[in-house]
Design an enzyme around this catalytic site. Structure first.
Site, PDB file in Angstrom:
ATOM      1  CG  HIS A  97      -2.076   0.917   1.114  1.00 17.27           C
ATOM      2  ND1 HIS A  97      -2.010   2.268   1.381  1.00 17.27           N
ATOM      3  CD2 HIS A  97      -3.334   0.660   0.716  1.00 17.27           C
ATOM      4  CE1 HIS A  97      -3.190   2.809   1.157  1.00 17.27           C
ATOM      5  NE2 HIS A  97      -4.024   1.861   0.744  1.00 17.27           N
ATOM      6  CG  ASP A 110      -8.338  -4.302  -2.917  1.00 16.59           C
ATOM      7  OD1 ASP A 110      -7.568  -3.377  -3.208  1.00 16.59           O
ATOM      8  OD2 ASP A 110      -9.572  -4.180  -2.833  1.00 16.59           O
TER       9      ASP A 110
HETATM   10  C1  SDX Z   1      -6.235   0.057  -2.909  1.00 15.09           C
HETATM   11  O1  SDX Z   1      -4.431   4.551  -1.988  1.00 15.09           O
HETATM   12  C2  SDX Z   1      -5.375   3.926  -1.374  1.00 15.09           C
HETATM   13  O2  SDX Z   1      -5.787   4.268  -0.281  1.00 15.09           O
HETATM   14  C3  SDX Z   1      -5.980   2.748  -2.149  1.00 15.09           C
HETATM   15  C4  SDX Z   1      -6.980   1.894  -1.372  1.00 15.09           C
HETATM   16  C5  SDX Z   1      -8.254   2.643  -1.089  1.00 15.09           C
HETATM   17  O3  SDX Z   1      -8.963   2.259  -0.151  1.00 15.09           O
HETATM   18  O4  SDX Z   1      -8.585   3.574  -1.864  1.00 15.09           O
HETATM   19  O5  SDX Z   1      -6.410   1.461  -0.149  1.00 15.09           O
HETATM   20  C6  SDX Z   1      -7.388   0.669  -2.188  1.00 15.09           C
HETATM   21  O6  SDX Z   1      -5.997   0.400  -4.029  1.00 15.09           O
HETATM   22  C7  SDX Z   1      -5.355  -0.930  -2.175  1.00 15.09           C
HETATM   23  C8  SDX Z   1      -4.113  -1.381  -3.024  1.00 15.09           C
HETATM   24  C9  SDX Z   1      -4.584  -2.484  -3.966  1.00 15.09           C
HETATM   25  N1  SDX Z   1      -3.508  -2.812  -4.949  1.00 15.09           N
HETATM   26  C10 SDX Z   1      -2.869  -3.999  -4.865  1.00 15.09           C
HETATM   27  O7  SDX Z   1      -3.033  -4.835  -3.974  1.00 15.09           O
HETATM   28  C11 SDX Z   1      -1.931  -4.253  -6.044  1.00 15.09           C
HETATM   29  C12 SDX Z   1      -0.589  -4.815  -5.521  1.00 15.09           C
HETATM   30  N2  SDX Z   1       0.048  -3.734  -4.782  1.00 15.09           N
HETATM   31  C13 SDX Z   1       0.962  -2.886  -5.466  1.00 15.09           C
HETATM   32  O8  SDX Z   1       0.894  -2.782  -6.830  1.00 15.09           O
HETATM   33  C14 SDX Z   1       1.479  -1.694  -4.681  1.00 15.09           C
HETATM   34  O9  SDX Z   1       1.738  -2.134  -3.419  1.00 15.09           O
HETATM   35  C15 SDX Z   1       0.577  -0.465  -4.605  1.00 15.09           C
HETATM   36  C16 SDX Z   1       0.166   0.008  -5.958  1.00 15.09           C
HETATM   37  C17 SDX Z   1      -0.633  -0.748  -3.784  1.00 15.09           C
HETATM   38  C18 SDX Z   1       1.393   0.633  -3.913  1.00 15.09           C
HETATM   39  O10 SDX Z   1       2.446   0.945  -4.765  1.00 15.09           O
HETATM   40  P1  SDX Z   1       3.532   2.095  -4.377  1.00 15.09           P
HETATM   41  O11 SDX Z   1       3.203   2.754  -3.103  1.00 15.09           O
HETATM   42  O12 SDX Z   1       3.715   2.947  -5.574  1.00 15.09           O
HETATM   43  O13 SDX Z   1       4.794   1.260  -4.059  1.00 15.09           O
HETATM   44  P2  SDX Z   1       5.800   0.735  -5.141  1.00 15.09           P
HETATM   45  O14 SDX Z   1       5.043   0.183  -6.315  1.00 15.09           O
HETATM   46  O15 SDX Z   1       6.817   1.795  -5.371  1.00 15.09           O
HETATM   47  O16 SDX Z   1       6.448  -0.507  -4.366  1.00 15.09           O
HETATM   48  C19 SDX Z   1       7.487  -0.283  -3.417  1.00 15.09           C
HETATM   49  C20 SDX Z   1       8.337  -1.536  -3.511  1.00 15.09           C
HETATM   50  C21 SDX Z   1       8.744  -1.874  -4.951  1.00 15.09           C
HETATM   51  O17 SDX Z   1       9.979  -2.564  -4.880  1.00 15.09           O
HETATM   52  P3  SDX Z   1      11.339  -1.675  -5.287  1.00 15.09           P
HETATM   53  O18 SDX Z   1      11.092  -1.142  -6.676  1.00 15.09           O
HETATM   54  O19 SDX Z   1      11.417  -0.588  -4.243  1.00 15.09           O
HETATM   55  O20 SDX Z   1      12.428  -2.693  -5.217  1.00 15.09           O
HETATM   56  O21 SDX Z   1       7.579  -2.672  -3.042  1.00 15.09           O
HETATM   57  C22 SDX Z   1       7.399  -3.598  -4.108  1.00 15.09           C
HETATM   58  C23 SDX Z   1       7.690  -2.869  -5.416  1.00 15.09           C
HETATM   59  O22 SDX Z   1       8.216  -3.771  -6.379  1.00 15.09           O
HETATM   60  N3  SDX Z   1       5.993  -4.019  -4.057  1.00 15.09           N
HETATM   61  C24 SDX Z   1       5.571  -5.275  -4.201  1.00 15.09           C
HETATM   62  C25 SDX Z   1       4.179  -5.205  -4.038  1.00 15.09           C
HETATM   63  N4  SDX Z   1       3.797  -3.944  -3.809  1.00 15.09           N
HETATM   64  C26 SDX Z   1       4.921  -3.200  -3.832  1.00 15.09           C
HETATM   65  N5  SDX Z   1       6.232  -6.432  -4.461  1.00 15.09           N
HETATM   66  C27 SDX Z   1       5.467  -7.547  -4.544  1.00 15.09           C
HETATM   67  N6  SDX Z   1       4.109  -7.584  -4.393  1.00 15.09           N
HETATM   68  C28 SDX Z   1       3.448  -6.424  -4.144  1.00 15.09           C
HETATM   69  N7  SDX Z   1       2.128  -6.443  -4.006  1.00 15.09           N
END
Ligand code: SDX
Length: 427
Positions: free
Chosen positions: A305, A362
């Site tokens: 998140h 989710d």
């Molecule tokens: C919702 O914003 C909100 O409040 C949203 C929400 C709401 O109520 O409105 O809470 C609802 O959208 C919840 C999130 C649902 N999405 C997912 O579950 C999809 C999987 N999660 C990710 O794609 C990610 O965690 C996000 C999009 C939720 C957050 O992304 P960020 O904050 O931009 O973080 P990032 O992509 O920069 O990740 C940071 C690091 C990265 O590694 P590095 O590049 O630093 O090496 O963490 C890793 C990412 O690769 N990472 C994950 C991961 N999520 C982040 N690695 C594996 N699995 C994951 N799920």
């Protein structure tokens, strides 16, 4: 006198005001930066940017705290109802019994949609994704409710707010009925908000529909958990659309479109698909390895998140609710076992600990929704149904905000500098 932040840029040194809220991070007011220095701030994805002041929802990502108008989400999920939370988000305080009864009455009397709106559905293919239908039909409400599109009229804003909250269950249920080739059911105003939705979704004209109170309570709680969440991507979309003066139905349709993305509200559908693909606990290590592999685009859906760097408090309640529903329906759900085992393994894995990746709202929701009988394609439509009150509350706050102006970000330009046109025969 508040504090300030000193910024030195070239031969400019300026004092930027620092503003504190009631709780949470303070902000550096950079509104004078460009006029004073000719420079912009740079923050793709808005990781360090407050786009507005707001009094609706507060999240402490490190502590895993979520407050709606100051009330903790776990208390609201446990003791409140979705209608009560709608009133709270819109009006700022919990309603008295009398206020709640009146609010319920107002919402209930907006549950029907214009009869001509039904013909919109026959324009879609039967296999259209419900979110495609929701985007189209909610945007089309602008063409039907002209008496509640003038955003300058506070009364029209209230009517539009009630219409949107009341009609989303009807529109979502109709999307489901259309997909399975069953007739639409009109709302039954003798039922609760959630009971009415369950009946419109799973009831048929051929026989009476009995609302299961345990399912009704579980879905009501799921709607509470999805109601609002500060300035997330879809809420920011609604605010940006609203800042141009667009009508409320168009703004909510924009929010629905943004929520559809798999990185946002679409993750509940993707998370269940992922859990079904994993299928058995012994296959979990393979997927954990893929999630950690930089060369593999795979991510654990329902994990991570932007704000929560601790356990999403909504995921905790969701997991408890999943156990309750499966128990009530006497369902032995191996996917729930896979989900809990995946969570256990991931939370003890160095990669997830270091990146502070926890289950989010989710991760478990799809297990419950699937157990209740919803197809995965309806999951994000249910998220949109519940989030509509948050979008509407934030939209109203944006319009009433004296500091609000049309949102118009700038950019860091990295394209070609000016050059002369080259005629075709000389290229
Ligand atoms: C919702 O914003 C909100 O409040 C949203 C929400 C709401 O109520 O409105 O809470 C609802 O959208 C919840 C999130 C649902 N999405 C997912 O579950 C999809 C999987 N999660 C990710 O794609 C990610 O965690 C996000 C999009 C939720 C957050 O992304 P960020 O904050 O931009 O973080 P990032 O992509 O920069 O990740 C940071 C690091 C990265 O590694 P590095 O590049 O630093 O090496 O963490 C890793 C990412 O690769 N990472 C994950 C991961 N999520 C982040 N690695 C594996 N699995 C994951 N799920």
């Amino acid at each position: 006198m508040g504090t300030s932040a000193t910024l030195t840029l070239g031969n400019h040194t300026l004092e930027l005001p620092v503003i504190e809220g009631t709780v949470g991070p303070k902000v550096v007011d950079v509104r004078s930066l460009y006029a004073t220095t000719g420079a912009f701030t740079y923050d793709p994805g808005f990781t360090s940017t407050a786009s507005t002041a707001s009094q609706i929802t507060y999240i402490d990502g490190d502590a895993g705290v979520l407050l709606h108008r100051g009330y903790p989400i776990d208390q609201l999920a446990e003791q409140s109802t979705f209608m009560e939370v709608c009133y709270l988000l819109l009006n700022g305080d919990l309603p008295t019994a009398d206020e709640l009864a009146k609010f319920n009455y107002l919402i209930t009397r907006h549950t029907m949609v214009h009869e001509q709106l039904m013909s919109f559905y026959s324009g879609f293919r039967r296999d259209a994704h419900p979110m495609a239908i929701m985007c189209g039909v909610v945007g089309a409400l602008s063409a039907f409710y002209h008496d509640s599109t003038d955003i300058a009229d506070p009364h029209q804003r209230v009517v539009a707010s009630h219409r949107l909250i009341a009609k989303m269950p009807t529109i979502a249920a109709m999307a489901y009925k259309y997909a399975i080739g069953q007739p639409f059911l009109y709302p039954d105003n003798s039922l609760s908000y959630v009971g009415n939705f369950l009946r419109m979704t799973f009831g048929v004209p051929a026989e009476p529909y009995e609302v299961n109170p345990v399912i009704e309570r579980a879905l009501d709680r799921i709607f509470i958990l999805h109601a609002d969440h500060e300035q997330n991507a879809s809420t920011s979309t609604v605010r940006l659309a609203g800042s141009s003066g667009a009508n409320p139905f168009a703004c909510i349709a924009a929010g629905i479109a943004c929520l559809w993305g798999p990185a946002h509200g679409g993750a509940n559908e993707e998370a269940l698909k992922m859990l079904r693909e994993i299928g058995r606990p012994e296959r979990i290590p393979e997927y954990i390895a893929r999630a950690k592999n930089k060369n593999d685009p795979f991510r654990l859906m329902g994990f991570g998140h932007r704000v929560y760097k601790n356990y999403d408090p909504r995921a905790k309640v969701m997991q408890q609710t999943a156990a309750e529903v499966l128990d009530e329906l006497k369902l032995d759900n191996p996917i729930f076992d896979v989900a809990r085992e995946l969570e256990r393994i991931a939370l003890s894995d160095e990669y997830f600990i270091e990146k502070k990746l926890y289950p989010n709202v989710d991760f478990y929701s799809g297990i419950i929704l699937s157990a209740i009988g919803f197809p995965t394609t309806m999951f994000t439509a249910l998220f949109a149904l519940a989030r509509t009150v948050g979008w509407v509350a934030q939209w109203n706050e944006m319009i009433a905000d004296p500091e609000q102006k049309i949102g118009r970000p700038r950019q860091l330009y990295t394209g070609p500098t000016q050059r002369d046109y080259v005629p075709l025969d000389q290229r």
